[in-house]
Design an enzyme around this catalytic site. Sequence first.
Site, PDB file in Angstrom:
ATOM      1  N   ASP A  22       0.779  -1.256   0.000  1.00 48.77           N
ATOM      2  CA  ASP A  22       0.000   0.000   0.000  1.00 48.77           C
ATOM      3  C   ASP A  22       0.810   1.305   0.000  1.00 48.77           C
ATOM      4  O   ASP A  22       1.771   1.435   0.752  1.00 48.77           O
ATOM      5  CB  ASP A  22      -0.870   0.107   1.259  1.00 48.77           C
ATOM      6  CG  ASP A  22      -1.630  -1.141   1.592  1.00 48.77           C
ATOM      7  OD1 ASP A  22      -1.523  -2.127   0.859  1.00 48.77           O
ATOM      8  OD2 ASP A  22      -2.331  -1.122   2.612  1.00 48.77           O
ATOM      9  N   GLU A 204     -10.651  -2.447   4.183  1.00 50.04           N
ATOM     10  CA  GLU A 204      -9.328  -1.905   4.484  1.00 50.04           C
ATOM     11  C   GLU A 204      -9.177  -0.502   3.881  1.00 50.04           C
ATOM     12  O   GLU A 204      -9.930  -0.107   2.992  1.00 50.04           O
ATOM     13  CB  GLU A 204      -8.229  -2.810   3.884  1.00 50.04           C
ATOM     14  CG  GLU A 204      -8.251  -4.236   4.417  1.00 50.04           C
ATOM     15  CD  GLU A 204      -7.112  -5.104   3.878  1.00 50.04           C
ATOM     16  OE1 GLU A 204      -6.531  -5.852   4.685  1.00 50.04           O
ATOM     17  OE2 GLU A 204      -6.797  -5.058   2.674  1.00 50.04           O
TER      18      GLU A 204
HETATM   19  C1  FRU Z   1      -3.927  -3.604   2.666  1.00 51.93           C
HETATM   20  C2  FRU Z   1      -3.315  -4.012   3.995  1.00 51.93           C
HETATM   21  C3  FRU Z   1      -3.710  -3.045   5.088  1.00 51.93           C
HETATM   22  C4  FRU Z   1      -2.604  -3.204   6.090  1.00 51.93           C
HETATM   23  C5  FRU Z   1      -1.411  -3.432   5.193  1.00 51.93           C
HETATM   24  C6  FRU Z   1      -0.386  -4.364   5.774  1.00 51.93           C
HETATM   25  O1  FRU Z   1      -3.246  -4.099   1.573  1.00 51.93           O
HETATM   26  O2  FRU Z   1      -3.712  -5.338   4.327  1.00 51.93           O
HETATM   27  O3  FRU Z   1      -5.003  -3.271   5.624  1.00 51.93           O
HETATM   28  O4  FRU Z   1      -2.452  -2.078   6.899  1.00 51.93           O
HETATM   29  O5  FRU Z   1      -1.896  -3.964   3.985  1.00 51.93           O
HETATM   30  O6  FRU Z   1       0.765  -4.399   4.980  1.00 51.93           O
END
Ligand code: FRU
Length: 483
Positions: A22, A204
Amino acid sequence: VAQNEPHRPQFHFSPNKHWMNDPNGMVYYKGTYHLFFQHYPDGTTWGPMHWGHATSADLVHWTEQPIALYPDSLGYIFSGSVVVDKDNTSGLGKNGVSPLVAIFTHHNPDLEKQKSDKYQYQSLAYSLDEGKTWKKYENNPVLPNPGITDFRDPKVRWYEPQQKWIMSLATKDRITFYSSPNLKNWTKESEFGQDAGSHGGVWECPDLFPLTANGKTAWVLLVSINPGGPNEGSATQYFIGDFDGKTFKPYSKETKWIDYGTDNYAGVTIANTNERTLFLGWMSNWLYGEKVPTSPWRSAMTVPRELGLTQIKKDWFLTSVPVKELNVLKGESFSLKKENIKGGRPLTSKLKNETGLFKLDVSAQNTNDFSIVLANDRGNEVIIGYDKASNVYYIDRTHSGQTNFREGFGKRYTAPRLSADQIISLTVIVDVASVELFADNGLTVMTGIFFPEQPMSQLYIKSAKGIFIENLLYTKLKPSVKQ
Ligand code: FRU
């Protein structure tokens, strides 16, 4: 393109080395765009998360910086946001310097192993040197976990009418909104989504922001879900509605998708960009992100996109188009006007290693099926097309090269045409390992990655029954990465 890195994106951000997911904490401050990102600096698969860091003056040329946030005794550093605390509401500023404040999720692997449900909580870090170095706040966490297993990805913005910060937080199957006067003390305001939208996976990376169109301001809520995307795996849905500082009220509870392609996830907006609303996402998918055949890095971001709002009949939609800053990369171009094409027509003789921007307008009423085809001498092809009978756009990567690192990668993916315009107008951005389709001024968007066995070197427009081209313009895009 370096020989040993045949799939290295030429103008999309990718880390020099190792794993990325992300985008985090994106903020524009004093002439610099900051892109932080989920990063594992010891391998090319997901691992204990850090915040990697890159900066750019123009959203196009990026320079990777030292890692901004390392895991600590409270846990890994998961996704979150950065705000410019210009009035120093947090008190973290010093000597008249306003702090940049990062609000992120601490993910505690020990508590997770102990089967606690409280292993994710929100914490702060701050920078007093314009984002170069970061200090964790000494009283972390600032928002402890009330007993919700998925409790993460805070996106914070200033809510001017009530002089307070609003946090959107992903809480399992809904978004919870919190408010704070100082970024340190948070009060729950409301929840949204238990009975709205898609629930094929966990919610998310939310983002809540206003957009204005034709004098009307509406609030957009982005929510990424994994899995449950329209073309499998992870994807980002959105809702449009009103927000009064407490509650988000959508005009419709139905899911809309910011991008129907397989490869745009966890995208959020860049803070502090004034009247423009800019967005980018992780150009991969949790289905196969850890398996894509690249080394020594894994994954890239989408191009930055400018978001807008538009109305069709009574319904509101989000639009995304590539940022105009990409124009600095424009090179030679090739054009066609008012021309019939039947069968296949090569557009440039040998593109070898070329990356470019393709614009095409055809009359919707008179068109037959058509496609833009990227190909090479090995028989690899990526097809970007329009299917008239079902009124869908598609990206077909069935024969795109390396596909068997994950079953189901090599498929044809579709997206509905939502526009009723007389002209089908497409913008397609092609990098060595990705294609981004923006149809109908960004109303229907599709992003897809691919891994050819040798560089794509041919470009065709094809239509078995024939189409009439109003306008076609192919412009080479020069690399923004160092060669
Ligand atoms: C989304 C996610 C988020 C989390 C991060 C962990 O892709 O699962 O929810 O904070 O990646 O790397």
